[in-house]
Scaffold this motif. Structure first.
Motif, short mmCIF file in Angstrom:
data_model
loop_
_atom_site.label_atom_id
_atom_site.label_comp_id
_atom_site.label_asym_id
_atom_site.label_seq_id
_atom_site.Cartn_x
_atom_site.Cartn_y
_atom_site.Cartn_z
N LYS A 1 -1.94 -2.17 3.43
CA LYS A 1 -3.35 -2.45 3.16
C LYS A 1 -4.20 -1.43 3.89
CE LYS A 1 -2.70 -7.39 2.55
NZ LYS A 1 -3.23 -8.71 2.82
N LEU A 2 -5.03 -0.74 3.14
CA LEU A 2 -6.01 0.19 3.68
C LEU A 2 -7.33 -0.56 3.68
CD1 LEU A 2 -6.80 3.02 4.66
CD2 LEU A 2 -7.08 3.67 2.26
N ILE A 3 -7.90 -0.75 4.86
CA ILE A 3 -9.07 -1.62 5.02
C ILE A 3 -10.25 -0.81 5.54
CG2 ILE A 3 -9.96 -3.67 6.22
CD1 ILE A 3 -6.92 -4.43 6.62
N HIS A 4 -11.41 -1.01 4.91
CA HIS A 4 -12.66 -0.48 5.44
C HIS A 4 -13.16 -1.54 6.42
CE1 HIS A 4 -17.02 0.55 5.38
NE2 HIS A 4 -16.51 1.78 5.43
N ILE A 5 -13.17 -1.21 7.70
CA ILE A 5 -13.41 -2.19 8.76
C ILE A 5 -14.77 -2.86 8.63
CG2 ILE A 5 -13.64 -2.49 11.26
CD1 ILE A 5 -11.57 -0.16 11.53
N GLU A 6 -15.81 -2.12 8.37
CA GLU A 6 -17.16 -2.67 8.34
C GLU A 6 -17.38 -3.65 7.19
OE1 GLU A 6 -21.57 -0.84 7.75
OE2 GLU A 6 -20.29 0.18 9.21
N THR A 7 -16.82 -3.36 6.02
CA THR A 7 -17.09 -4.19 4.84
C THR A 7 -15.94 -5.12 4.48
OG1 THR A 7 -16.22 -2.55 3.29
CG2 THR A 7 -18.58 -2.42 3.85
N GLY A 8 -14.75 -4.83 4.97
CA GLY A 8 -13.58 -5.62 4.60
C GLY A 8 -12.99 -5.24 3.25
N GLN A 9 -13.53 -4.20 2.62
CA GLN A 9 -12.99 -3.75 1.34
C GLN A 9 -11.58 -3.20 1.55
OE1 GLN A 9 -15.98 -0.83 0.39
NE2 GLN A 9 -17.43 -2.36 -0.39
N THR A 10 -10.66 -3.47 0.60
CA THR A 10 -9.27 -3.06 0.77
C THR A 10 -8.69 -2.44 -0.50
OG1 THR A 10 -8.34 -5.20 0.07
CG2 THR A 10 -8.81 -4.93 2.42
N ILE A 11 -7.71 -1.61 -0.27
CA ILE A 11 -6.80 -1.12 -1.30
C ILE A 11 -5.42 -1.53 -0.83
CG2 ILE A 11 -5.84 0.89 -2.49
CD1 ILE A 11 -8.40 2.42 -1.78
N GLU A 12 -4.57 -1.98 -1.74
CA GLU A 12 -3.25 -2.48 -1.36
C GLU A 12 -2.16 -1.84 -2.20
OE1 GLU A 12 -1.32 -6.78 -1.92
OE2 GLU A 12 -2.97 -6.77 -0.50
N SER A 13 -1.04 -1.61 -1.56
CA SER A 13 0.14 -1.04 -2.22
C SER A 13 1.36 -1.86 -1.80
CB SER A 13 0.30 0.42 -1.80
OG SER A 13 1.55 0.92 -2.22
N VAL A 14 2.28 -2.08 -2.72
CA VAL A 14 3.51 -2.82 -2.41
C VAL A 14 4.70 -1.92 -2.70
CG1 VAL A 14 4.90 -4.86 -2.96
CG2 VAL A 14 2.40 -5.00 -3.01
N TYR A 15 5.62 -1.81 -1.73
CA TYR A 15 6.78 -0.92 -1.84
C TYR A 15 8.04 -1.73 -1.51
CZ TYR A 15 9.18 3.62 -1.39
OH TYR A 15 10.00 4.70 -1.55
N ASP A 16 8.98 -1.80 -2.43
CA ASP A 16 10.23 -2.53 -2.20
C ASP A 16 11.03 -1.88 -1.07
OD1 ASP A 16 9.74 -4.30 -4.27
OD2 ASP A 16 10.91 -3.17 -5.73
N ILE A 17 11.63 -2.72 -0.23
CA ILE A 17 12.50 -2.22 0.83
C ILE A 17 13.89 -2.09 0.24
CG2 ILE A 17 13.52 -2.71 3.09
CD1 ILE A 17 10.98 -4.46 3.62
N LEU A 18 14.43 -0.89 0.27
CA LEU A 18 15.75 -0.64 -0.29
C LEU A 18 16.75 -0.36 0.83
CD1 LEU A 18 14.67 1.72 -3.20
CD2 LEU A 18 15.06 -0.75 -3.29
N CYS A 19 17.82 -1.13 0.86
CA CYS A 19 18.91 -0.87 1.80
C CYS A 19 20.16 -1.56 1.24
CB CYS A 19 18.57 -1.35 3.21
SG CYS A 19 18.31 -3.10 3.40
N LYS A 20 21.31 -1.08 1.68
CA LYS A 20 22.57 -1.62 1.17
C LYS A 20 22.76 -3.08 1.55
CE LYS A 20 25.64 2.29 0.70
NZ LYS A 20 26.87 2.90 1.14
N ASP A 21 22.43 -3.43 2.80
CA ASP A 21 22.71 -4.77 3.31
C ASP A 21 21.50 -5.27 4.09
OD1 ASP A 21 23.67 -7.09 4.44
OD2 ASP A 21 25.27 -6.13 5.59
N ALA A 22 20.68 -6.10 3.44
CA ALA A 22 19.45 -6.60 4.07
C ALA A 22 19.74 -7.56 5.22
CB ALA A 22 18.57 -7.28 3.02
N THR A 23 21.00 -7.98 5.39
CA THR A 23 21.34 -8.85 6.53
C THR A 23 21.69 -8.02 7.77
OG1 THR A 23 23.70 -9.00 5.95
CG2 THR A 23 22.22 -10.65 4.99
#
Length: 178
Positions: free
Chosen positions: A65-87
């Motif tokens: 989340k990229l946030i403009h502190i004064e106004t609270g306006q945001t841009i958001e990006s979602v990126y999958d976590i890739l790994c062989k074994d999430a455990t």
């Protein structure tokens, strides 16, 4: 959103080209900018422009989340976590760092030094490159421990096989060491 976009524009005008500060030991000549290096450059410029980045991990994704502190306006990006074994905490941590790095680079449109357009990753090499004979990787090789560590921290066997020839028996030994 005008305030956020103005601040991002100002950030981009001030942000220098970011150099690659680390090498991948299993891709000869492959370099990348580490997350701490990127953050050390962008954090003061973000702050100066009234911007903040947060990156919570949710549902096996890094949400940037990229946030403009004064106004609270945001841009958001979602990126999958890739790994062989999430455990495996080491592999998961490596996947999180990778996702954070690329998500920050993307959302801020960072200029990372000397992009090779993915040629190293896809195996496309120019006509000037020479084929070099691969070394045989075995338990007595000086990089055997590095290869084990690479796998233990979420790296791929394919990375190792790009640099070394490895017998089926030694491959099993490496995999078993994970």
């Amino acid at each position: 959103m005008k305030e956020l976009f103005n601040s991002v524009s100002n950030f981009q005008a001030e942000c220098p080209k970011i150099s690659k500060d680390a090498s991948n030991p299993f891709f000869k000549g492959s370099k990348y900018a580490t997350l701490p290096h990127i953050l050390s450059i962008i954090t003061p410029i973000l702050k100066k422009n009234g911007l903040l980045i947060v990156q919570p991990v949710m549902n096996n994704c890094v949400v940037t989340k990229l946030i403009h502190i004064e106004t609270g306006q945001t841009i958001e990006s979602v990126y999958d976590i890739l790994c062989k074994d999430a455990t495996n905490p080491q592999q998961l941590g490596s996947g999180v760092s990778y996702a954070r790095r690329y998500s920050i680079s993307s959302i801020l449109n960072l200029n990372i030094d000397d992009d090779d357009d993915g040629n190293a990753a896809t195996g496309n090499v120019g006509p000037q490159s020479k084929q070099v004979a691969k070394e045989d990787l075995n338990p007595k090789h000086s990089n055997w421990a590095k290869a084990k560590e690479h796998l233990q921290t979420g790296g791929l066997m394919e990375d190792i096989e790009r640099k070394y020839t490895i017998s089926a028996e030694n491959k099993k030994l490496l995999i078993a060491a994970k």
